[in-house]
Scaffold this motif. Structure first.
Motif, PDB file in Angstrom:
ATOM      1  N   ILE A 309       0.858  -1.187   0.000  1.00 24.60           N
ATOM      2  CA  ILE A 309       0.000   0.000   0.000  1.00 24.60           C
ATOM      3  C   ILE A 309       0.892   1.235   0.000  1.00 24.60           C
ATOM      4  N   LYS A 310       0.561   2.187  -0.864  1.00 25.30           N
ATOM      5  CA  LYS A 310       1.306   3.449  -0.883  1.00 25.30           C
ATOM      6  C   LYS A 310       0.425   4.550  -0.312  1.00 25.30           C
ATOM      7  N   THR A 311       0.923   5.180   0.742  1.00 30.13           N
ATOM      8  CA  THR A 311       0.212   6.305   1.347  1.00 30.13           C
ATOM      9  C   THR A 311       0.835   7.600   0.827  1.00 30.13           C
ATOM     10  N   LYS A 312       0.402   8.710   1.390  1.00 33.47           N
ATOM     11  CA  LYS A 312       0.923  10.010   0.961  1.00 33.47           C
ATOM     12  C   LYS A 312       2.428  10.103   1.160  1.00 33.47           C
ATOM     13  N   SER A 313       2.926   9.481   2.240  1.00 30.01           N
ATOM     14  CA  SER A 313       4.332   9.660   2.600  1.00 30.01           C
ATOM     15  C   SER A 313       5.155   8.374   2.639  1.00 30.01           C
ATOM     16  N   ASN A 314       4.505   7.216   2.579  1.00 30.85           N
ATOM     17  CA  ASN A 314       5.227   5.968   2.804  1.00 30.85           C
ATOM     18  C   ASN A 314       4.776   4.844   1.869  1.00 30.85           C
ATOM     19  N   THR A 315       5.634   3.838   1.747  1.00 30.83           N
ATOM     20  CA  THR A 315       5.274   2.589   1.086  1.00 30.83           C
ATOM     21  C   THR A 315       5.222   1.516   2.167  1.00 30.83           C
ATOM     22  N   ILE A 316       4.095   0.815   2.253  1.00 31.91           N
ATOM     23  CA  ILE A 316       3.875  -0.115   3.360  1.00 31.91           C
ATOM     24  C   ILE A 316       3.646  -1.529   2.835  1.00 31.91           C
ATOM     25  N   ILE A 317       4.384  -2.479   3.394  1.00 30.16           N
ATOM     26  CA  ILE A 317       4.126  -3.896   3.133  1.00 30.16           C
ATOM     27  C   ILE A 317       3.226  -4.393   4.257  1.00 30.16           C
ATOM     28  N   CYS A 318       1.972  -4.664   3.930  1.00 28.24           N
ATOM     29  CA  CYS A 318       1.004  -5.144   4.918  1.00 28.24           C
ATOM     30  C   CYS A 318       1.007  -6.667   4.900  1.00 28.24           C
ATOM     31  N   LYS A 411       7.694   9.314   8.027  1.00 22.73           N
ATOM     32  CA  LYS A 411       7.570   9.780   6.646  1.00 22.73           C
ATOM     33  C   LYS A 411       8.709   9.248   5.791  1.00 22.73           C
ATOM     34  N   ASN A 412       8.403   9.065   4.514  1.00 18.41           N
ATOM     35  CA  ASN A 412       9.391   8.664   3.506  1.00 18.41           C
ATOM     36  C   ASN A 412      10.119   7.379   3.906  1.00 18.41           C
ATOM     37  N   ARG A 413       9.342   6.368   4.255  1.00 17.77           N
ATOM     38  CA  ARG A 413       9.894   5.083   4.669  1.00 17.77           C
ATOM     39  C   ARG A 413       9.270   3.929   3.873  1.00 17.77           C
ATOM     40  N   LEU A 414      10.025   2.854   3.809  1.00 11.43           N
ATOM     41  CA  LEU A 414       9.473   1.560   3.406  1.00 11.43           C
ATOM     42  C   LEU A 414       9.192   0.830   4.715  1.00 11.43           C
ATOM     43  N   ILE A 415       7.931   0.552   4.979  1.00 12.23           N
ATOM     44  CA  ILE A 415       7.519   0.031   6.289  1.00 12.23           C
ATOM     45  C   ILE A 415       6.988  -1.390   6.138  1.00 12.23           C
ATOM     46  N   GLU A 426      -4.226  -3.336  11.866  1.00 11.00           N
ATOM     47  CA  GLU A 426      -4.933  -2.371  11.030  1.00 11.00           C
ATOM     48  C   GLU A 426      -5.061  -1.024  11.750  1.00 11.00           C
ATOM     49  N   LYS A 427      -5.002  -1.058  13.069  1.00 10.03           N
ATOM     50  CA  LYS A 427      -5.015   0.201  13.852  1.00 10.03           C
ATOM     51  C   LYS A 427      -3.752   1.002  13.574  1.00 10.03           C
ATOM     52  N   ILE A 428      -2.641   0.309  13.428  1.00 10.43           N
ATOM     53  CA  ILE A 428      -1.380   0.989  13.128  1.00 10.43           C
ATOM     54  C   ILE A 428      -1.399   1.536  11.707  1.00 10.43           C
ATOM     55  N   LEU A 429      -1.873   0.725  10.764  1.00 11.23           N
ATOM     56  CA  LEU A 429      -1.960   1.182   9.375  1.00 11.23           C
ATOM     57  C   LEU A 429      -2.769   2.478   9.282  1.00 11.23           C
ATOM     58  N   ALA A 430      -3.823   2.572  10.065  1.00 13.18           N
ATOM     59  CA  ALA A 430      -4.723   3.725   9.993  1.00 13.18           C
ATOM     60  C   ALA A 430      -4.056   5.038  10.384  1.00 13.18           C
ATOM     61  N   VAL A 431      -2.972   4.972  11.166  1.00 15.71           N
ATOM     62  CA  VAL A 431      -2.352   6.228  11.611  1.00 15.71           C
ATOM     63  C   VAL A 431      -1.046   6.531  10.880  1.00 15.71           C
ATOM     64  N   ILE A 432      -0.670   5.707   9.923  1.00 16.46           N
ATOM     65  CA  ILE A 432       0.533   5.990   9.134  1.00 16.46           C
ATOM     66  C   ILE A 432       0.148   6.843   7.936  1.00 16.46           C
ATOM     67  N   GLU A 433       0.770   7.979   7.804  1.00 14.21           N
ATOM     68  CA  GLU A 433       0.404   8.915   6.739  1.00 14.21           C
ATOM     69  C   GLU A 433       1.013   8.521   5.398  1.00 14.21           C
TER      70      GLU A 433
END
Length: 433
Positions: A309-318, A411-415, A426-433
């Motif tokens: 998932i790509k958010t405004k500031s980060n790329t996240i591997i869920c 911000k600006n991380r691969l998470i 999913e609670k954590i995902l919800a607060v990552i910008e």
């Protein structure tokens, strides 16, 4: 009511409901019981909402002929599913394993549906309730079925095999999971091998990841009607080579000297063998390379399984649908190998059902995670917290981690988000910008 009579009712109303919040019209409601509920109490409501019949096992709730009274609703469900399976004359593929079984199942379905009408287990309905519900979802239109089987104790896979009666099967891998129920890693292997025992006894076909020495050793104790090997060695029946993993996987694969390249929407090198399993089954059931590649390329992971998932500031591997020792280690290895200009952040949550090994395994995982280069680590959960140190951030609960992440914006991380499902990441995902 006799099982044959119940089956006649099922043939007339072939939709099974177990939850009054999801009742379908003209369905049969099964009054299952759980630790905190008694389905018999909801049978009347199910009929009001559109079910045609309710199968109950407490006489006090029977009001008219629409209430079918049996001795045990769960046993009736299982016997009904077993009887229905006996009426089916289609290939059924059984799949189990410590990691990757749901992804493999969905990839296999994505491939086979290019040529066949396929039923596959929905979500992870893979236990003593989910498997019979899955079997009863197979209709006369179905040409092939893929049934996922999970377990957390001995003889569970053997029981599920007695219901599904697969003629084909594979174990994705074996690792340290559900140690609380299996007792040890050897216990895990013994339990998963129950699928091999079934296939051997009933002259079934095995799809074997032949690079996996544990699976090869387990399979060597049995004889099969046919064994199809897959893996990364050119000597296997179906072989593959990972040619790209940044972030999505591309593989070159070969069969009978023919080669093809497939691009997927999956991340994580550990998914390469899941893709090869789907290719092997596709080849076996007569699909050509184009059909196989189309199925794999069109499969998009969901439900927080290796999902990017790509958010405004980060790329996240869920990847927090589930977690155990081996899947955690694979996820760490994968993110370590990923090339990215972004700094990496690991947010790891507790692994459940590890029994007496839990503290040791969480401590070892912390040590491995802290060895990764250019990477910050956040550990969440009571078992990780017991081994906290000054080299990383530790939180006892997911809510505590959420509060901290609201204050310290990443911000600006691969998470990487990786945890057992019960950690509610999913609670954590919800607060990552």
């Amino acid at each position: 009511m006799h099982l044959n009579e119940i089956y006649k009712v099922y043939l007339k109303y072939p939709i099974i409901s177990t939850d009054t919040r999801k009742i379908e019209k003209n369905s049969i409601f099964l009054a299952l019981k759980g630790s905190n509920f008694n389905g018999n109490e909801f049978a009347d409501k199910a009929l009001e909402l559109g079910a045609s019949y309710a199968i109950i096992d407490e006489a006090a709730y029977k009001k008219d002929e629409r209430f079918i009274l049996v001795e045990d609703v769960l046993e009736t469900l299982q016997e009904l599913a077993k009887h229905h399976r006996d009426q089916l004359n289609i290939p059924i593929i059984g799949i189990t394993g410590t990691n990757g079984k749901t992804t493999s199942k969905e990839l296999i379905q994505a491939v086979l549906k290019q040529k066949y009408k396929v039923f596959a287990t929905k979500g992870n309905l893979n236990n003593h309730i989910g498997v019979p519900l899955s079997l009863l979802s197979i209709n006369k239109e179905t040409e092939i079925a893929v049934i996922e089987m999970g377990a957390n104790h001995q003889l569970e896979i053997a029981f599920l095999c007695s219901l599904a009666k697969p003629g084909y099967g594979l174990i994705t891998n074996v690792g340290k999971a559900h140690l609380e129920g299996f007792g040890s890693y050897e216990g895990v292997k013994k339990a998963k091998a129950e699928l091999y025992a079934w296939l051997s006894e009933h002259k079934g076909t095995l799809f074997l990841q032949k690079d996996n020495s544990e699976l090869v050793s387990m399979a060597s104790k049995f004889e099969f009607e046919e064994t199809i090997s897959y893996g990364f060695n050119p000597k296997h029946d179906i072989s593959g080579e990972l040619i790209e993993d940044n972030p999505f996987l591309s593989l070159e694969w070969a069969f009978n000297k023919e080669k093809a390249v497939v691009e997927s929407q999956l991340t994580g090198a550990y998914n390469a063998e899941n893709i090869l399993a789907a290719i092997a089954i596709g080849v076996y059931f007569g699909l050509n390379a184009n059909e196989i590649n189309t199925g794999i390329a069109n499969y998009h992971p969901e439900n927080n399984r290796s999902q990017i998932i790509k958010t405004k500031s980060n790329t996240i591997i869920c990847d927090y649908y589930n977690a155990n020792v081996s899947s955690m280690e694979a996820a760490l290895k994968n993110i370590d190998l990923m090339e990215t200009p972004l700094r990496k952040t690991l947010i790891l949550g507790d692994m459940f059902e590890l029994g007496d090994e839990s503290l040791k395994e969480h401590r070892l995982l912390i040590e491995k995670a802290l060895l990764l280069k250019d990477c910050d680590c956040i550990f969440v959960g009571k078992d990780f917290y017991k081994s906290k140190n000054e080299k990383a951030a530790f939180y006892k609960t997911t809510d505590e981690a959420v509060d901290a992440l609201k204050k310290e914006i990443i911000k600006n991380r691969l998470i990487l988000l990786k945890a057992s499902r019960g950690m509610t990441f999913e609670k954590i995902l919800a607060v990552i910008e």
